[in-house]
Design a protein around this motif. Structure first.
Motif, PDB file in Angstrom:
ATOM      1  N   ARG A   1      11.417 -13.192  18.953  1.00 15.91           N
ATOM      2  CA  ARG A   1      12.235 -14.315  18.499  1.00 15.91           C
ATOM      3  C   ARG A   1      11.499 -15.060  17.396  1.00 15.91           C
ATOM      4  O   ARG A   1      10.306 -14.875  17.176  1.00 15.91           O
ATOM      5  CB  ARG A   1      12.552 -15.244  19.660  1.00 15.91           C
ATOM      6  N   ASP A   2      12.233 -15.922  16.710  1.00 16.62           N
ATOM      7  CA  ASP A   2      11.635 -16.724  15.649  1.00 16.62           C
ATOM      8  C   ASP A   2      10.600 -17.691  16.222  1.00 16.62           C
ATOM      9  O   ASP A   2      10.824 -18.308  17.263  1.00 16.62           O
ATOM     10  CB  ASP A   2      12.705 -17.529  14.902  1.00 16.62           C
TER      11      ASP A   2
ATOM     12  N   SER B   1       6.773 -21.918   4.415  1.00 12.97           N
ATOM     13  CA  SER B   1       6.984 -21.000   3.289  1.00 12.97           C
ATOM     14  C   SER B   1       8.078 -19.977   3.577  1.00 12.97           C
ATOM     15  O   SER B   1       8.330 -19.084   2.766  1.00 12.97           O
ATOM     16  CB  SER B   1       5.677 -20.269   2.967  1.00 12.97           C
ATOM     17  N   ASN B   2       8.714 -20.105   4.730  1.00 16.95           N
ATOM     18  CA  ASN B   2       9.777 -19.185   5.146  1.00 16.95           C
ATOM     19  C   ASN B   2       9.318 -17.740   5.266  1.00 16.95           C
ATOM     20  O   ASN B   2      10.078 -16.812   4.998  1.00 16.95           O
ATOM     21  CB  ASN B   2      10.998 -19.293   4.211  1.00 16.95           C
ATOM     22  N   TYR B   3       8.055 -17.552   5.658  1.00 12.37           N
ATOM     23  CA  TYR B   3       7.605 -16.210   5.998  1.00 12.37           C
ATOM     24  C   TYR B   3       8.332 -15.806   7.271  1.00 12.37           C
ATOM     25  O   TYR B   3       8.858 -16.651   8.005  1.00 12.37           O
ATOM     26  CB  TYR B   3       6.100 -16.181   6.247  1.00 12.37           C
ATOM     27  N   VAL B   4       8.348 -14.523   7.548  1.00 14.00           N
ATOM     28  CA  VAL B   4       8.915 -14.032   8.789  1.00 14.00           C
ATOM     29  C   VAL B   4       7.856 -14.265   9.862  1.00 14.00           C
ATOM     30  O   VAL B   4       6.822 -13.599   9.889  1.00 14.00           O
ATOM     31  CB  VAL B   4       9.292 -12.545   8.684  1.00 14.00           C
ATOM     32  N   CYS B   5       8.092 -15.243  10.710  1.00 15.52           N
ATOM     33  CA  CYS B   5       7.150 -15.622  11.775  1.00 15.52           C
ATOM     34  C   CYS B   5       7.855 -15.402  13.102  1.00 15.52           C
ATOM     35  O   CYS B   5       8.857 -16.055  13.390  1.00 15.52           O
ATOM     36  CB  CYS B   5       6.730 -17.085  11.633  1.00 15.52           C
ATOM     37  N   LYS B   6       7.330 -14.496  13.895  1.00 16.25           N
ATOM     38  CA  LYS B   6       7.978 -14.122  15.151  1.00 16.25           C
ATOM     39  C   LYS B   6       7.014 -14.269  16.325  1.00 16.25           C
ATOM     40  O   LYS B   6       5.809 -14.105  16.187  1.00 16.25           O
ATOM     41  CB  LYS B   6       8.453 -12.669  15.098  1.00 16.25           C
TER      42      LYS B   6
END
Length: 154
Positions: A13-14, A46-51
C-alpha cells in the motif's frame, strides 16, 4: 502468525506520514547508515513511489522508487530484520517491479553496496545485471564503500 500465513496476508500500500516513525525505526535496525525521517519525508513530498509492505497491520518492509521518463530508480528497499532471508524481499521486489511496469517504465536501476552479498544475490537471481560501479558512493566505517550499479529491463 506463522510465516506462510503472513505471506498469504501481505499487502502493498501507499506509504503515508503516519508510517514514518515505524519505518525509521526499522531503517535504523537494518542499515548501518540509515535514511533519516527527512529522507522519507522528502521522498513522499517529491511524489516518489513510496510503498509499505504489511500483513495484519504489521509493517514487514517498504520501498521507495523514483520514476523518471522511462526509468525507475530503486532508492530503498528494506525488510524488517526478523523477516529477512525468508522470501519477503523477493516478493516486495517483484511487487515494485510490477508497479514500475504499470507506470510504463522500460528499466529499473539500483545501487547496492559491494559488500552486501545477500542483496547482490537476490538482485542477480531476479535478473538484474551489473552495468557499472560508483567508487566511494556509500559511507562506511573505514571511509567509503563502492556501489555496484545494476539494471533490469522491464
Amino acid at each position: 502468525m506463522s510465516l506462510p500465513q503472513l505471506l498469504d496476508h501481505t499487502v502493498l500500500r501507499d506509504m503515508n506520514p503516519a508510517d514514518l516513525a515505524g519505518i525509521v525505526c526499522i531503517e535504523q535496525r537494518v542499515h548501518p547508515y540509515p535514511w533519516s525521517c527527512g529522507n522519507f519525508t522528502d521522498a513522499l513530498k517529491s511524489n516518489y513511489v513510496c510503498k509499505v509492505y504489511e500483513a495484519e497491520g504489521e509493517i514487514l518492509g517498504y520501498v521507495v522508487l523514483m520514476l523518471a521518463v522511462d526509468e525507475a530508480d530503486l532508492l530503498n528497499i528494506s525488510i524488517v530484520a526478523e523477516y529477512q532471508r525468508k522470501g519477503l524481499g523477493r516478493q516486495l521486489l517483484g511487487a515494485i517491479m510490477e508497479v514500475a511496469r504499470g507506470c510504463n517504465m522500460r528499466r529499473m536501476l539500483l545501487e547496492v553496496r559491494s559488500s552486501n552479498a545477500a542483496a547482490l544475490g537476490l538482485y542477480r537471481d531476479v535478473g538484474f545485471r551489473k552495468i557499472g560501479m560508483r567508487h566511494g558512493y556509500y559511507s562506511a566505517g573505514n571511509g567509503r564503500e563502492d556501489a555496484i550499479v545494476m539494471e533490469y529491463l522491464l
